[in-house]
Scaffold this motif. Structure first.
Motif, mmCIF file in Angstrom:
data_model
loop_
_atom_site.group_PDB
_atom_site.id
_atom_site.type_symbol
_atom_site.label_atom_id
_atom_site.label_comp_id
_atom_site.label_asym_id
_atom_site.label_seq_id
_atom_site.Cartn_x
_atom_site.Cartn_y
_atom_site.Cartn_z
ATOM 1 N N PRO A 6 0.833 -1.208 0.000
ATOM 2 C CA PRO A 6 0.000 0.000 0.000
ATOM 3 C C PRO A 6 0.864 1.252 0.000
ATOM 4 C CG PRO A 6 -0.151 -1.163 2.110
ATOM 5 C CD PRO A 6 0.721 -1.971 1.222
ATOM 6 N N ASN A 7 0.426 2.260 -0.765
ATOM 7 C CA ASN A 7 1.173 3.511 -0.755
ATOM 8 C C ASN A 7 0.728 4.366 0.429
ATOM 9 O OD1 ASN A 7 -1.230 4.753 -1.514
ATOM 10 N ND2 ASN A 7 -0.712 4.746 -3.685
ATOM 11 N N ALA A 8 1.401 5.470 0.634
ATOM 12 C CA ALA A 8 1.157 6.299 1.820
ATOM 13 C C ALA A 8 -0.289 6.786 1.898
ATOM 14 C CB ALA A 8 2.113 7.491 1.825
ATOM 15 N N SER A 9 -0.931 7.047 0.773
ATOM 16 C CA SER A 9 -2.305 7.553 0.818
ATOM 17 C C SER A 9 -3.296 6.471 1.247
ATOM 18 C CB SER A 9 -2.711 8.130 -0.542
ATOM 19 O OG SER A 9 -2.740 7.103 -1.513
ATOM 20 N N ASN A 10 -2.935 5.221 1.115
ATOM 21 C CA ASN A 10 -3.829 4.136 1.524
ATOM 22 C C ASN A 10 -3.742 3.827 3.011
ATOM 23 O OD1 ASN A 10 -4.843 3.802 -1.040
ATOM 24 N ND2 ASN A 10 -3.403 2.196 -1.575
ATOM 25 N N PHE A 13 -6.658 5.341 4.909
ATOM 26 C CA PHE A 13 -7.891 4.615 4.598
ATOM 27 C C PHE A 13 -7.943 3.294 5.358
ATOM 28 C CE2 PHE A 13 -9.968 1.319 2.043
ATOM 29 C CZ PHE A 13 -11.255 1.823 2.005
ATOM 30 N N ILE A 14 -6.839 2.570 5.370
ATOM 31 C CA ILE A 14 -6.782 1.284 6.066
ATOM 32 C C ILE A 14 -6.955 1.486 7.569
ATOM 33 C CG2 ILE A 14 -5.261 -0.657 6.640
ATOM 34 C CD1 ILE A 14 -4.133 -0.339 3.739
ATOM 35 N N ALA A 15 -6.341 2.518 8.127
ATOM 36 C CA ALA A 15 -6.464 2.788 9.562
ATOM 37 C C ALA A 15 -7.906 3.131 9.938
ATOM 38 C CB ALA A 15 -5.521 3.924 9.965
ATOM 39 N N VAL A 16 -8.570 3.944 9.131
ATOM 40 C CA VAL A 16 -9.965 4.311 9.404
ATOM 41 C C VAL A 16 -10.874 3.094 9.255
ATOM 42 C CG1 VAL A 16 -11.927 5.678 8.556
ATOM 43 C CG2 VAL A 16 -9.683 6.741 8.841
ATOM 44 N N LEU A 17 -10.636 2.279 8.254
ATOM 45 C CA LEU A 17 -11.439 1.071 8.051
ATOM 46 C C LEU A 17 -11.281 0.107 9.225
ATOM 47 C CD1 LEU A 17 -13.297 -0.377 6.024
ATOM 48 C CD2 LEU A 17 -11.244 -1.418 5.055
#
Length: 107
Positions: A6-10, A13-17
């Motif tokens: 995963p790149n930095a922008s993901n 998103f992963i943390a919030v999910l």
């Protein structure tokens, strides 16, 4: 192979999910611990907030002037965040997961 990471922008998103999944299952998970008091479960849930404050201590010290100028708002927030998990897990215990969640989040 590097495209699979995963790149930095993901990461956000992963943390919030992950946080949403964990937050959304706490009431149900608490029902599987019938021997624990809902107040004990709520108190344990507060540990995350204390950990966040500990991790943010440098930022807190840096912004102490702004924090002190909004002390009433801060105290109101602290009391609210302190009461909510205790009330939330108590509502799960007394009314069940479905009704407890609807009433707790609705209020």
């Amino acid at each position: 192979m590097s495209n699979m990471l995963p790149n930095a922008s993901n990461y956000g998103f992963i943390a919030v999910l992950l946080a949403a999944f964990l937050w959304g299952t706490t009431g149900t998970a608490a029902t599987f611990a019938p021997n624990l008091s809902p107040l004990a479960i709520g108190a344990a849930a507060m540990g995350g907030g204390l950990l966040q404050a500990l991790l943010a201590r440098k930022s807190i010290k840096k912004n102490l002037i702004h924090i002190n100028s909004n002390l009433i708002i801060l105290i109101t927030g602290v009391v609210s965040v302190f009461i909510y998990p205790l009330a939330f897990y108590s509502s799960m215990h007394l009314a069940g997961v479905t009704i407890g969640t609807v009433v707790s989040i609705g209020t």
